[in-house]
Enzyme design. Sequence first.
Site, PDB file in Angstrom:
ATOM      1  N   HIS A  46     -21.526  -4.007 -94.908  1.00  0.00           N
ATOM      2  CA  HIS A  46     -20.494  -3.917 -93.873  1.00  0.00           C
ATOM      3  C   HIS A  46     -19.842  -2.551 -93.894  1.00  0.00           C
ATOM      4  CE1 HIS A  46     -18.814  -5.742 -97.544  1.00  0.00           C
ATOM      5  NE2 HIS A  46     -17.692  -5.093 -97.275  1.00  0.00           N
ATOM      6  N   HIS A  94     -22.848  -8.478 -98.309  1.00  0.00           N
ATOM      7  CA  HIS A  94     -23.573  -8.344 -97.039  1.00  0.00           C
ATOM      8  C   HIS A  94     -23.083  -7.018 -96.468  1.00  0.00           C
ATOM      9  CE1 HIS A  94     -25.174 -10.278 -93.124  1.00  0.00           C
ATOM     10  NE2 HIS A  94     -24.749  -9.056 -92.789  1.00  0.00           N
ATOM     11  N   ASP A 127     -10.988  -7.471 -89.750  1.00  0.00           N
ATOM     12  CA  ASP A 127     -10.864  -7.863 -91.151  1.00  0.00           C
ATOM     13  C   ASP A 127      -9.698  -8.847 -91.275  1.00  0.00           C
ATOM     14  OD1 ASP A 127     -11.770  -6.341 -94.090  1.00  0.00           O
ATOM     15  OD2 ASP A 127     -10.062  -7.720 -94.075  1.00  0.00           O
ATOM     16  N   CYS A 154     -23.153 -13.658 -93.052  1.00  0.00           N
ATOM     17  CA  CYS A 154     -24.256 -14.269 -92.291  1.00  0.00           C
ATOM     18  C   CYS A 154     -23.704 -15.418 -91.455  1.00  0.00           C
ATOM     19  CB  CYS A 154     -25.342 -14.786 -93.226  1.00  0.00           C
ATOM     20  SG  CYS A 154     -26.502 -13.531 -93.784  1.00  0.00           S
ATOM     21  N   HIS A 165     -29.328 -10.007 -93.073  1.00  0.00           N
ATOM     22  CA  HIS A 165     -28.696  -9.949 -94.395  1.00  0.00           C
ATOM     23  C   HIS A 165     -29.276  -8.814 -95.241  1.00  0.00           C
ATOM     24  CE1 HIS A 165     -26.496 -11.369 -97.904  1.00  0.00           C
ATOM     25  NE2 HIS A 165     -27.584 -11.049 -98.595  1.00  0.00           N
ATOM     26  N   GLY A 191     -15.267  -1.996-105.413  1.00  0.00           N
ATOM     27  CA  GLY A 191     -14.515  -3.130-104.882  1.00  0.00           C
ATOM     28  C   GLY A 191     -15.253  -3.927-103.827  1.00  0.00           C
TER      29      GLY A 191
HETATM   30  P1  5GP Z   1     -15.405  -5.252 -99.364  1.00  0.00           P
HETATM   31  O1  5GP Z   1     -14.246  -5.338-100.297  1.00  0.00           O
HETATM   32  O2  5GP Z   1     -16.563  -6.138 -99.794  1.00  0.00           O
HETATM   33  O3  5GP Z   1     -15.855  -3.840 -99.068  1.00  0.00           O
HETATM   34  O4  5GP Z   1     -14.892  -5.804 -97.979  1.00  0.00           O
HETATM   35  C1  5GP Z   1     -14.895  -7.144 -97.644  1.00  0.00           C
HETATM   36  C2  5GP Z   1     -13.826  -7.313 -96.588  1.00  0.00           C
HETATM   37  O5  5GP Z   1     -14.017  -8.572 -95.985  1.00  0.00           O
HETATM   38  C3  5GP Z   1     -12.399  -7.279 -97.144  1.00  0.00           C
HETATM   39  O6  5GP Z   1     -11.676  -6.226 -96.560  1.00  0.00           O
HETATM   40  C4  5GP Z   1     -11.846  -8.654 -96.782  1.00  0.00           C
HETATM   41  O7  5GP Z   1     -10.502  -8.605 -96.370  1.00  0.00           O
HETATM   42  C5  5GP Z   1     -12.763  -9.102 -95.659  1.00  0.00           C
HETATM   43  N1  5GP Z   1     -12.952 -10.533 -95.582  1.00  0.00           N
HETATM   44  C6  5GP Z   1     -13.153 -11.405 -96.626  1.00  0.00           C
HETATM   45  N2  5GP Z   1     -13.317 -12.655 -96.173  1.00  0.00           N
HETATM   46  C7  5GP Z   1     -13.212 -12.581 -94.815  1.00  0.00           C
HETATM   47  C8  5GP Z   1     -13.299 -13.577 -93.793  1.00  0.00           C
HETATM   48  O8  5GP Z   1     -13.507 -14.778 -94.012  1.00  0.00           O
HETATM   49  N3  5GP Z   1     -13.125 -13.153 -92.507  1.00  0.00           N
HETATM   50  C9  5GP Z   1     -12.914 -11.832 -92.212  1.00  0.00           C
HETATM   51  N4  5GP Z   1     -12.759 -11.512 -90.921  1.00  0.00           N
HETATM   52  N5  5GP Z   1     -12.826 -10.880 -93.150  1.00  0.00           N
HETATM   53  C10 5GP Z   1     -12.988 -11.257 -94.447  1.00  0.00           C
HETATM   54 ZN    ZN Z   2     -25.410 -12.209 -95.375  1.00  0.00          ZN
END
Ligand code: 5GP
Ligand code: ZN
Length: 112
Positions: free
Chosen positions: A100, A98, A30, A7, A46, A93
């Site tokens: 994505h 939020h 990422d 957010c 959100h 994982g």
């Molecule tokens: P998830 O594991 O929840 O499916 O994916 C979250 C993704 O967000 C991960 O691949 C992680 O590298 C990325 N991520 C986490 N914190 C940040 C951030 O502060 N900025 C960006 N651009 N990506 C982030």
């Molecule tokens: Zn959010």
Amino acid sequence: MNECLFCKIANKKELADVVFESNKIVAFKDIYPKAPIHLLIIPKKHIPSVNYLKKGDKDLVGELFLVAQGLAKEYKIDKIGYRLIFNVGKDAGQTVDHLHLHLLGGKKLPWA
Ligand code: 5GP
Ligand code: ZN
């Protein structure tokens, strides 16, 4: 109220390398890329995960995929292939609560 990380990115309170933005969606690189091209496409609204989608979110989810399609073309990986992933919950994982959509490509991707 504490805003979640994505957010904050959507509201420009946290920096990110934004590659696409519309009134409802933002896409950014990422921070820990798992492939040469690793983008995250999120709704500005959100929604914690796929588990929380409502019927009224149908168009929004469709738009996430269309943005992914457009970015894949822009990054020239539409023909060679790419992967789209929604991680949902702990075992998958999911680390940011939020919604994505991961867009991964630019190399032959291993499965699992
Ligand atoms: P998830 O594991 O929840 O499916 O994916 C979250 C993704 O967000 C991960 O691949 C992680 O590298 C990325 N991520 C986490 N914190 C940040 C951030 O502060 N900025 C960006 N651009 N990506 C982030
Ligand atoms: Zn959010």
